[in-house]
Structure formats: C-alpha cells, structure tokens
Enzyme design. Sequence first.
Site, PDB file in Angstrom:
ATOM      1  CB  VAL A 439      43.947   9.097  39.780  1.00 59.82           C
ATOM      2  CG1 VAL A 439      44.653  10.408  39.541  1.00 59.82           C
ATOM      3  CG2 VAL A 439      44.944   7.961  39.684  1.00 59.82           C
ATOM      4  CD  GLU A 440      41.515   4.303  37.688  1.00 59.56           C
ATOM      5  OE1 GLU A 440      41.529   3.234  38.316  1.00 59.56           O
ATOM      6  OE2 GLU A 440      41.758   4.405  36.486  1.00 59.56           O
ATOM      7  N   GLY A 441      39.587   7.354  42.782  1.00 65.05           N
ATOM      8  CA  GLY A 441      39.127   7.184  44.170  1.00 65.05           C
ATOM      9  C   GLY A 441      40.306   7.378  45.100  1.00 65.05           C
TER      10      GLY A 441
END
Length: 759
Positions: A439-441
């Site tokens: 998640v988040e990149g």
Amino acid sequence: MSETSIRRDWITRPIFRWARKVLPALSATEREAIEAGDVWWDADLFSGDPDWQKLLATPAAKLSAEEQAFLDGPVEELCGMLDDWAITWELGDLPPEVWDFLKAHKFFAMIIPKAYGGLGFSAYAHSEVIRKLSTRSISAAVTAMVPNSLGPGELLHQFGTKAQQDYWLPRLADAREIPCFGLTSPEAGSDAASMVDSGIVCRGMHDGREVIGIRLNWHKRYITLGPIATVLGLAFKLYDPDHLIGTRDEIGITVALVPTNLPGVEIGRRHLPAMHVFQNGPNQGHDVFIPMDNVIGGVEQVGKGWKMLMSALAAGRGISLPSLSAAAAAFAAHVTGAYAAIREQFHVPIGRFEAIQERLGRMAATAYLLDAARRLTCAAIDQGHKPAVITAIMKGQATERMRVSALDAMDVHGGKGIMEGPLNYLGSLYRAVPIGITVEGANIVTRSLIQFGQGAIRSHPYILKEMLALEESDPERGLDEFDRAFWGHVGHSCLNGLRAFSRGWTFGYAAPAPPAGAVTDYYRQLSRYSSAFALAVDLALLTLGGNLKRREMISARFGDVLSELYLLSAVLKRWNDEGRQEADLPLVEWCMEQGFTTIETRLDEIMANFPNRPAAWLLRFLTFPFGIRTLGPSDKQTQACAAILLEPSPARDRLTVDLYRGTDDGGVTRLDRAFTLISAVQPLRERLQKAHVRDIAAARQRGLINDAEADQLKAVQSAIAGVVAVDDFAPEEISRRAARTQGEVSSATATQFQSNAAE
Ligand SMILES: Cc1cc2nc3c(=O)[nH]c(=O)nc-3n(C[C@H](O)[C@H](O)[C@H](O)COP(=O)(O)OP(=O)(O)OC[C@H]3O[C@@H](n4cnc5c(N)ncnc54)[C@H](O)[C@@H]3O)c2cc1C
C-alpha cells in the site's frame, strides 16, 4: 560585454538548445509529484556535505501532556479491549463496543484540528498511537490509521473551502461520517493516474434544484473502510464537454466527496486482505450526480487532484506505515528475544546458539534503527516539513525491514509461530507484511522510481532548477535561469569531486564530523559516503540523462544509498538524543557497519553497471580507490546486540518501549511472565547446569537447592510449558470455520462472475 554574458551566449546557449531538444519534458503528473512537499535532510545528503549541526539541533519528537494522557488512557484501554484472535477468526470485524470506543474517543480524528472538534495531535503523537495499537491488533491499528492518513479528513484540512471544512470536519471528528479514500481501480494500481473513472460536468438535480454538477462513473477496489464508509473521497478524471465551467474539454484528475447513500453508489462488499479483517472492499458508482460544491476546494480546484494527493502523501507516508513497521520490529525483537531465552533445545536455551544470535542481533538493531528513523521523521513533520523523498524512503525501508524482522521472528519461533490460535502472537504480524509492502506505493516502484528518481530531481541542489529553466516558455528567461543553475551545478560537481577524492583516499578521515564521542568516526564515514553519492549522481545524470529514469536497477541502488544515509543519520541522532547510552552502542555499531556495507556494495554495483565505462573508472578512482572494504557487523557486534534481547535491562527496555503489555492469559502475557521468572532464576539454573543436574527433585535431594528455590524452579518450568504450548482444535471446529469462509468466498466469486458476465 561582461564575462557572464559571454559565458551565457557562447557556452550555455548551445547546451541549453541541445538540452531542450533531447531531454524529455516532465509530464503534468510527474511535475505535480515532484513539486509536492518540500526537502529537508535529504537535500543535505544530496549536497555531498551534510551539516550535522543542523541535524543534531532538530528538537527530538516529544509528546505533550495531553497526548501522553491519551496514550496512557484511551489507547491503553482500547488495547485491553482487543482480542485479535476473536476479531480475525470469529467476528471477522472489530466488535461493536470497539467501534463505539474508537468513535467516542476520536481515534479517527487525530489529525483534525481542535477547532473542528478533532484531537489536533502532532505527527509524533499520531505515530505513537498507531505504534501501540499495532502491537495489539493490526486490524484495529489499520482501522484507526486510515481516517488519519490520505483521505477526506487530510484533504479537507489542507485544501477544503471554509464552508466544506465547517460542514465536514466536525462530522468526521465525532464519527458521524466514516471516510474512505478511493484511488485504486482494477486497471490503475501503481500507475494510479491512468484511472478510467470519470466525471462529466453537467446539469442535474440536487436538493430539489437544478445545479451544475458532475455525473460520476467509477469502479474502485481495495478501498480501506470502503464497505462501511458514509463518505467516499473519490479520485476521477473530470471532463467538461459542454464547457459549463471553463473552456477545457479534459480537466484532469479531481477529488470530490461522494456521500455513499446517493443513488447509483454500490458499496458494502468486502475483500479479505491476507486474512486481516479491517474493512476493505470494492465500490462502484453508476451515473452518480454530485453538485460542484462537493469537489474538494470547490470549482477552483478541479483538475488539481493529483497535486493534492501527492501533497497529502508527502507527509502522511512518513507516519502510518513506518509507525506500524517500527512497532512490528520492536514487538518481534521483544517476543523473539524472550522466546529464545525460554525455549530450550539440546538442553540449552536456543538463544545461546550463535545462529540464533545472528537473527536476534539483526532484529535488535533493526528495532533500534526503525524507531530512530520514525522519531526523526515525525520530528521533521512536526517542525512543519513535508519531506516527500524522506517519507517515501521511510515507507519503503520501514516495511522492507519489518518483513525481515517478521521472517526472523518466525524462523526463531519455529512451529510455535506457525500454529494459529489465541496463543499465537506472530501470525497476524506475518500476514500483515505484504500489506505494508504494497500500500501507499508498492515497494518495488517506490524503491526504483520514487526514492531516488524523484529524490534526484527534488533534493538535488540544481537539477530541478535546470529542468524548470528548460521548460520555461520564454526562452531568454529560461536561458538566464539555466545559465545560473548549470554553472552552479558545474561548480558543485567539481567541489564534490574534490571532496569525494580527499575523503575516499583518506578512508573518510578528511571528512568533517561534530564532536560526538564514541561515534564521531561514523559521522565522518557518512560525510564521505554522502560526497561519493553526490558525485556518482552527477556522473549518472551527465552520462545517462533522462535514461536514468528507465534504468530502474541503477536508480534503485541509488535509492538504497540515499535511504541508508538517511536511516544512519537517524541512528546517530537517536543515540545523541537519548543521552549517548553506552549500553546502546552495540546497536549503533551494528546499524552503521551493516549500512556502510550496503552503501559500498550498492555504489560498487552502480559503478560495475554504469554504461559509460570511463565515467565508472573515474568514479572508482576518486571514491573507492582501494575497493570495497566493509564486511558488515562483526560476529562480536551481532552477539552483543543479541545479548540485549536475551535478558531484561534498561537497554532492552529502551528498545521495546511502549509495546502493549496485556494482563490476559494470551500468548504475550505468558511469555512476559515466563521471561521475568526465568531471568530471576538464572543463577540457580546455572548452578544446576554446572553440576550437570537437570531434574529439580534430584537437585533438591543432592542439596544443590533449598525448598524455596525448588518451588521457584518449578514455577519457571510450568511458565515455560505455558509459553511453549500451542493451540489445537477439534476437527469440526476447523471444518466449520473453513466451510464458513468457503461459503463467503464462493458467493463473492459467483457475484463477481455474474457482474463480469453482465458487463
Ligand atoms: C490492504 C490494502 C489496502 C488498500 N487500501 C487502499 C485505499 O484505501 N484506497 C486506495 O485507493 N487504494 C488502496 N489500496 C491499493 C494500493 O494502493 C495498491 O494496491 C497499490 O498502489 C499497488 O497497486 P496494485 O496492487 O494494483 O499493484 P500493481 O500496480 O499491479 O503492481 C504490481 C507490481 O508491479 C510493480 N510495478 C508497477 N509499476 C512499476 C514500475 N514502473 N517499475 C517497477 N515496478 C513496477 C509494483 O511495485 C508491484 O510490485 C490498498 C491495497 C491493499 C492491498
């Protein structure tokens, strides 16, 4: 004619013309990502000559009395309410009383200012809350984390109009509204900007009146809190074919608030992310109409959604996942050290085996380093920075290192870590690893494109200025700016060449360092690596130019070097901030030696793979004339770190500070009790060992111990048996659970199949 104008007209102008032709222009989304946030210590590391005083002068992250009271009160109480086994395997959700408690105590409003009814916490307090919750239940930690990271609360706070803030923030603060954020769609994951979700500007009915608004169609997935959200922060591409709000047909990525009770919104189904049960699921919208007022920031902010997201991520990425990862590393170090002290094989505690100490040493040092970096990053954010490159480093590195610690913990625990049940305290953490990584990149893209790719442009003293000058619409103004930046860059590179040479040829002794006692030399080495890194970056940019973006393997290695420089700076800062604790030195040494090896190896690999061979030879000659010389931590250093985990001590307490310690009869409580008991009877156990007596009764008979000591040893034996125990189940309990899960999955698959067929 002045010297400057001769230089500009005769030397810079042809370079400028050539560069404008050959260098690829920045795309709008790239530019917005690069311009988001700001630079901080990363700029010093890129400069080749970091100003250590600046780092050491940064105030250490600190909690206010009110924040501390929140941690000691509601957070502690909440942890006591959480039974992760029941949540995961029996309820499939947080129990209703936990939801009520989260809402009542404003866990979802840590970042909302007090003026709007939120808690208005610092980044550090927010991080501490997530850290502690993560050591009790990942599902609860993620539930509390998400409304406080990228999403409606953060976006409204930063970009909302006053009217939007006044309406929505109090409702989010008291949890009348539950937010989620929808960016990812089936076709657009890492490349989120390629989403096909659309909004068409049109007229429609809202509250009984005809207004200009947006007709939305979307399909999002993986959305945390999505299934229960009452308001969806939606990212979509906006089009205005009838030019109702301007002259452009394609307006670009826009973010709006979509109440989930509007006609056309389909929400509620759930994903099961690695068997964690925080609410996560897909959602869709078919011809959903929202008024223009629902665009975050109003009509002026249409098309600026990507910029908003990048700006919010620039700080947020440095808090949530790094806090969870630092918690995981400290928790893994704590339980694994205690278990290795308790569990015996071949008649000795397994913690005495060197091969186990190798893992424990790494775990202890990882816990020290991740918390150091978490604290430093929070301190920077609390000082008002939004260091986009540093937070990307934190996200990637913290989750990668959490992965290593989780695997080490599992390996040391053997079967005890694998058998699921209420007594297993590792399974949940282990299953959380891929979530943090993704998640988040997702980490591969974060490491290869964001940490360095954006870092080189963002944190380098001249690159961004040169690129912006090349894109200047007025060529003469562009040439002036380019001339200044280009020659500044040339001077900077020459100076760095000299620095790298003098520091490389003296093994770092010519590099500056603040007076820092036992660790002064580490500052010197970091200064040396910083100048080698800065020179290598300039040579890579000079010889590869825009192609560097596509050479992801080279870029990723630069990202690793930059990451190490940051993380090791944080380690030195922590040691200083904590009063230069002698007992923590082994941890500092381990981190440094390991980090130096990574830096040297990566730079070596970069030079070996540099397409331009003369540039590689020059770089090697200047920076590492005697080759790679570091070998990583010595066995003695690793053993000293492991020793910290195997016995109670203030150093161990500093490393595992503020983990939740329960009072139930769960796995960790048993482990803690046994660890305390076993540490207290160590002299007795050694006495028996020396006499080669293992049986307590025999020892008593031979007068090696008295009755009270025999009782103490028996209590320890029973505590150990309690820790070594794992859960087992009646066959029908397991098949019942499996049948339930299978039923849910097959119904979901069927629905998906039907909806695919319908499409
Ligand atoms: C538990 C969970 C919760 C989530 N919550 C939310 C949420 O609340 N809201 C939301 O909008 N999204 C959410 N997401 C989505 C998340 O942000 C995406 O999963 C993530 O961006 C990656 O997209 P993807 O899974 O489609 O992987 P893909 O984009 O398909 O990537 C697959 C692999 O390719 C790599 N890759 C991709 N491009 C490149 C490149 N150029 N160079 C090198 N490697 C590359 C990636 O690193 C990855 O390893 C969540 C995801 C999960 C798993």
